[in-house]
Write a protein that holds these residues in place. Structure first.
Motif, PDB file in Angstrom:
ATOM      1  N   LEU A   1       0.830  -1.208   0.000  1.00  0.00           N
ATOM      2  CA  LEU A   1       0.000   0.000   0.000  1.00  0.00           C
ATOM      3  C   LEU A   1       0.864   1.257   0.000  1.00  0.00           C
ATOM      4  O   LEU A   1       0.349   2.362   0.020  1.00  0.00           O
TER       5      LEU A   1
ATOM      6  N   PHE B   1      -6.581   2.985  -2.029  1.00  0.00           N
ATOM      7  CA  PHE B   1      -6.485   2.482  -0.655  1.00  0.00           C
ATOM      8  C   PHE B   1      -6.370   3.596   0.393  1.00  0.00           C
ATOM      9  O   PHE B   1      -6.700   3.374   1.542  1.00  0.00           O
TER      10      PHE B   1
ATOM     11  N   GLU C   1      -7.051  -6.127   1.247  1.00  0.00           N
ATOM     12  CA  GLU C   1      -6.332  -4.988   1.823  1.00  0.00           C
ATOM     13  C   GLU C   1      -5.296  -5.436   2.846  1.00  0.00           C
ATOM     14  O   GLU C   1      -4.186  -4.894   2.906  1.00  0.00           O
TER      15      GLU C   1
END
Lengths: 131, 472
Positions: free
Chosen positions: A102, B118, B178
């Protein structure tokens, strides 16, 4: 529709029985998977104050190698770190990969040996303030 | 206002407990806070427990559902233009993200898609909805396409008994992507995932209807619908409606799958926090070794272990809540003629489900505050070179993240307040609902297990945060 299995609580439907069985299987498997044992876990007593540190995003996460893109512009390009065997317990690779995917900034604590960078420990950067 | 005094007192106490006097590095660990970090965590638990006593003493009749009816509405100037414009902008944003993910740089640090999806969108969705109401449902880009294709609002085919179960299942899949799958944000995979989401959502909207799917099936619009009940703002037929915050959550009623949905919402953030602790790191490493012994690669072993860990936390979260509700029923007294634990569970679990919503919000804000504040800044740099080809469209290609934009003291204060206030608000919702349904001493007895759960979640949430922040 009420099914009965002798050793399960009464008054449950077949759907609830099935759910209960799945939960029991999950708990059983988890108990086996996460049972205590010996592993080289994080060794926090590495004296981080004496180490250099750098913040950036990890481009590559491997068992023995990390590639970090520094956040500060005066540190251009990427830096490749080796992870010495004795410090591998300090790097939770699965978690590191998930978070690095991420782009969460990571702080690496490292040693220099000539041109080599040796990664010793890591934390997430943001909560630790300025780089 | 007098009845909100307990909550305000508790909020003030929480403010006083924050380490405002801590040094600039107060969040870094126990050594830098004026009292040991553990004391803050225990104090926060005490504040939550004390708020229960305050509520019991000063809040004696249900008021929230009634207060939700008091609202003012205002016409929005230019609303006929704003809505289509907003929908066009959001649709364009989705197409841009999809294009950069599909054709931009393969390097994560040079591609804006992951940060956009995200960080800016997913994490930003919570504060956006809390501040502006259910804007996302109004602007949903796939719904815009579905409307252009003249899909019906409701085809009548959706099995109502399913409720929000599909949304709960899809939210669990999202949480897995995620938190577990190591490379979900890699640009090409992200492009595939976005494409699958768009096509799957279009198909579902075709079969069940646009509005029905947005209300019950889409995991993100179900989230915004639930969170919007706590917003002081509501959009209704082109009018802006203002009301007291949180109170409309008291009007939420149980629907099939709601408990599972809220359990996934809370459990996913709990797992995210827990997976950052040393306790998990040791278990994770050990478990990965065991799975690798089956012949799996370290990559696959990591996925297996984290999947089991996530499932375990989700199931435990749901079971803990249901166990507390079953205990609440026992303490308050089961309905006359009903003797099984299931009767009590069936009665109480739907009653208090809405009280977990603020908890989920508090965890989201506390856990992702720094990620949002810091990492979203990177979009300024990435926007200038969205395809990673060396362009500098806005002259910001060399922009860097300013880690001094908020101090560590502010971070810790926000996190502590978010967690503590969320649980106090959750308790208030539960208390008000108990007053609606119980009488006499049963009101307080019914809440005792919920209070215990809230205190436990407060302490656990702060411990996870402190573990992630603490300097070794």
């Amino acid at each position: 529709m009420t099914g009965r299995l002798g050793w399960l609580p009464t008054g449950l439907s077949r759907r609830h029985h099935a759910a209960l069985m799945l939960v029991l299987v999950l708990f059983g498997f988890s108990g086996w998977l996460f049972r205590p044992g010996h592993v080289a876990g994080p060794t926090r007593e590495v004296g981080l104050d004496s180490l250099s540190r750098i913040d950036g995003t990890l481009n590559v996460v491997e068992e023995d190698r990390l590639v970090l893109k520094p956040l500060l512009p005066q540190q251009p390009g990427v830096i490749e770190f080796e992870i010495p065997v004795k410090y591998r317990g300090n790097f939770d690779l699965a978690h590191l990969r998930a978070h690095s995917s991420l782009g969460i900034p990571t702080r690496l604590f490292y040693l220099r040996q000539g041109a080599r960078y040796l990664a010793v420990y890591k934390t997430d950067t943001p909560a630790n303030g300025a780089p | 206002m007098r009845r909100s005094a307990p909550a305000l007192c508790m909020a003030a106490a929480a403010v006083l407990l924050t380490p405002a006097s801590a040094s600039a590095h107060g969040v870094q660990g126990q050594v830098d806070t004026p009292v040991p970090l553990a004391a803050f965590i225990v104090a926060a638990g005490v504040v939550v427990a004390a708020s229960f006593l305050g509520l019991g003493l000063l809040w004696s009749r249900p008021v929230l559902a009634g207060a939700a009816g008091r609202q003012r509405s205002y016409a929005v100037p230019g609303r006929r233009l704003l809505l289509p414009l907003g929908r066009a902008v959001v649709l364009l944003g989705l197409l841009l993200v999809l294009a950069t993910a599909a054709w931009g740089s393969r390097e994560l640090a040079e591609n804006p898609s992951a940060v956009a999806v995200f960080v800016v969108w997913w994490v930003g969705l919570v504060p956006l909805t809390l501040l502006m109401g259910d804007v996302w449902r109004a602007l949903h880009p796939v719904a815009t396409v579905a409307r252009a294709l003249r899909f019906r609002a409701d085809t009548g085919r959706y099995p109502q008994a399913l409720g929000v179960v599909p949304a709960a299942a899809l939210l669990a899949v999202w949480a897995w992507l995620e938190l577990v799958y190591p490379t979900a944000a890699s640009p090409r995979l992200l492009a595939t995932l976005i494409g699958c989401y768009v096509l799957g959502t279009l198909l579902a909207m075709r079969v069940f209807g646009v509005q029905v799917w947005l209300r019950l099936g889409d995991p993100f619009t179900v989230l915004t619908r639930l969170l919007a009940s706590m917003s002081p703002v509501r959009l209704s037929r082109g009018r802006l409606v203002l009301r007291a915050p949180v109170v409309s959550a008291a009007r939420l009623r149980a629907e099939p799958g709601l408990i599972a949905y809220v359990a996934v919402l809370v459990g996913a953030v709990v797992f995210d926090g827990f997976s950052g602790t040393d306790v998990w790191a040791r278990r994770d490493a050990l478990a990965s070794q065991r799975v690798e012994a089956w012949g799996l690669t370290p990559f696959a072993a990591g996925i297996v272990v984290a999947t089991v860990g996530l499932l375990l936390v989700l199931v435990i979260t749901g079971l803990l809540y249901e166990a507390c509700c079953a205990a609440a029923a026992r303490l308050a007294g089961l309905p006359e003629g009903r003797t099984t634990w299931r009767a009590g569970l069936g009665r109480y679990a739907p009653l208090f489900a809405h009280s977990l919503l603020p908890v989920a919000v508090g965890y989201q804000i506390a856990h992702y505050f720094t990620l949002f504040v810091f990492q979203s800044q990177d979009l300024v740099r990435l926007a200038s070179d969205p395809f990673g080809r060396g362009t500098d469209l806005f002259g910001t290609a060399d922009a860097t993240i300013d880690f001094n934009v908020v101090s560590p003291g502010v971070i810790w204060t926000v996190q502590l307040l978010a967690v503590v206030l969320a649980h106090v608000v959750g308790l208030t919702l539960a208390h008000d609902r108990a007053l609606e349904t119980e009488k006499g001493n049963a009101v307080l007895r019914a809440q005792l297990p919920i209070v215990a759960l809230m205190v436990a979640l407060t302490v656990a949430g702060l411990w996870f945060l402190s573990e992630g922040m603490a300097q070794p």
